[in-house]
Design an enzyme around this catalytic site. Sequence first.
Site, mmCIF file in Angstrom:
data_model
loop_
_atom_site.group_PDB
_atom_site.id
_atom_site.type_symbol
_atom_site.label_atom_id
_atom_site.label_comp_id
_atom_site.label_asym_id
_atom_site.label_seq_id
_atom_site.Cartn_x
_atom_site.Cartn_y
_atom_site.Cartn_z
ATOM 1 N N SER A 1 16.809 112.932 8.015
ATOM 2 C CA SER A 1 16.487 113.795 6.798
ATOM 3 C C SER A 1 15.070 114.456 7.261
ATOM 4 O O SER A 1 14.964 115.210 7.880
ATOM 5 C CB SER A 1 16.459 112.700 5.569
ATOM 6 O OG SER A 1 16.521 113.493 4.340
ATOM 7 N N HIS B 1 25.108 112.639 3.141
ATOM 8 C CA HIS B 1 23.718 112.819 3.810
ATOM 9 C C HIS B 1 23.528 111.440 4.794
ATOM 10 O O HIS B 1 23.775 110.463 4.132
ATOM 11 C CB HIS B 1 22.789 112.725 2.784
ATOM 12 C CG HIS B 1 21.175 113.001 3.131
ATOM 13 N ND1 HIS B 1 20.835 114.165 3.963
ATOM 14 C CD2 HIS B 1 20.075 112.377 3.093
ATOM 15 C CE1 HIS B 1 19.643 114.133 4.163
ATOM 16 N NE2 HIS B 1 19.068 113.114 3.778
ATOM 17 N N GLU C 1 26.879 117.836 1.984
ATOM 18 C CA GLU C 1 25.636 117.771 1.774
ATOM 19 C C GLU C 1 24.874 119.057 1.142
ATOM 20 O O GLU C 1 25.209 120.268 1.625
ATOM 21 C CB GLU C 1 24.755 117.599 3.096
ATOM 22 C CG GLU C 1 25.300 116.355 3.768
ATOM 23 C CD GLU C 1 23.975 116.046 4.816
ATOM 24 O OE1 GLU C 1 22.877 115.880 4.431
ATOM 25 O OE2 GLU C 1 24.551 115.544 5.957
#
Lengths: 299, 299
Positions: free
Chosen positions: B144, B269, B239
Amino acid sequence: MTQQQRAEIDQLMRSARLDTSLPPEELRETFEIYTTMGPPPVGVTLTDTTLGGRPALRIEPDAASAEATILYFHGGGWVYGSPRTAASLTAALVRHVGAPAVSPAYRLAPEHPFPAAVEDGFAAYRALLEDGVAPRRTVVAGDSSGGGLTVATLLRARDEGLPMPACAVLFSAGLDATRSGASMDEKDGVDPLFDRETLARLSTHHLAGADPRQALVSPAVVGDLAGLPPILLQVGTNEVLLDDSTRFAARAAAAGVGAVLDVTEDVPHVFQGLHAYLDEAVEALDRAADFVRRHLDVG
Amino acid sequence: MTQQQRAEIDQLMRSARLDTSLPPEELRETFEIYTTMGPPPVGVTLTDTTLGGRPALRIEPDAASAEATILYFHGGGWVYGSPRTAASLTAALVRHVGAPAVSPAYRLAPEHPFPAAVEDGFAAYRALLEDGVAPRRTVVAGDSSGGGLTVATLLRARDEGLPMPACAVLFSAGLDATRSGASMDEKDGVDPLFDRETLARLSTHHLAGADPRQALVSPAVVGDLAGLPPILLQVGTNEVLLDDSTRFAARAAAAGVGAVLDVTEDVPHVFQGLHAYLDEAVEALDRAADFVRRHLDVG
């Protein structure tokens, strides 16, 4: 491999560059000589056969290790090439995967312009399934325009309601007849084989006036990709066709497809064909085989 | 896994969705509880340490099989998260690769806005090299925003003239603070965790008025990527951040970088964090470990 080896291969490819302005028959002969002058593929047996009403070459590995059949489409800009000109690369894929391939001699342009090759590709896939090969044990693969034919065949098969294969593998696929990728200009001169002009000559033969902006010839740019099977796209950073793969991968992902884009730095078009000289080629074939096996296991 | 299992995980994630409008302290506590309530990671030993002047967590595998060190950056939108919240995923990567990781607690926004985290990331990488770890035996990885920090760290290191690591691995990286990817809208509602609004709140903390259109926060959109090491980008089709990876891969390839974009269909994610439940997560970690090993072998 070393920078020097790469430079040598680059030089070799530049000197052996095909003149796509030759009459198609001459182009085919030159390419045939160029691609088949090496020793015959080892570890495989080649047999002439037919598939979907077309002559085809069956390539059987001496040591089979996977229960699968690879439907392979050779490259050559939709104008030249044959199952024999791609036999060395197809055989390498067959050895790495451990499963046989069948490679049909689909019809070529300009004698048989679009969509003749797509019809033959689709007929070959349908014939394979009718022969009793399970779709989940089938892999469709191809190089260059054969990669484009792979995608076109899958789109046709999807639209006809046929089941999808386990996965697809594309080596430096041609996926955009509109030639709108930034790499067409950014890699001009970097690419030892192709530029806009050489590709345009082939497209003129292939499209014969048909709109380049349609899914069956430009799936990197247009058309719905939903429902395609997992697809591996291998490509080199030195290719004018680089963005055919990067944009197709992005569009496929957006459509929910499990796409894998596998870019190797500083190598040319269909570098996997250089498996006798280039470590990167063998490693790419290893990764392609891993990809295929993973999706056969799931299937 | 089955469509039903995927639907259950999707439902679970929606119900556990973080409220990014919470005050940062509360957000951090909630995320900490949510991510550390499971059993501690197995097959590894966790040790508190320091790296580049910041607290850090060292994760050592019980069975080391690769001579490498992984510099790992946790996710959390630059606002929350810690080496502990990513410990389960980091430990899984450590086990798959067979090499230890060091995960620094880089400074978080809004108390420490951009470029504080990048300064800490760069200091951590430099410290690792100064400790005598060979760059060709170093891997930088993150999930991320930690994937974004990975790229920013490499760009900083390149610009400072430091040698590059063997490779980098990004799980669902945040690579575009301008949020201009088509997936921001196309996957809105499909993504069980994020939407434009939740991400905007985090960006406000992180950027604190800085221009989002710069390479250190938006390398999928702007900046020169030449000279980066081979990079694996794994991402799921569900995502809103999908196009952060697809566009970064295309830009990296155009710059001559060996980029591998590895898209898994119908997963959310940082799905690799679900390795205890999800076959796709384990398979993705296997592929990440293969990628790392290939580039360590070369190095």
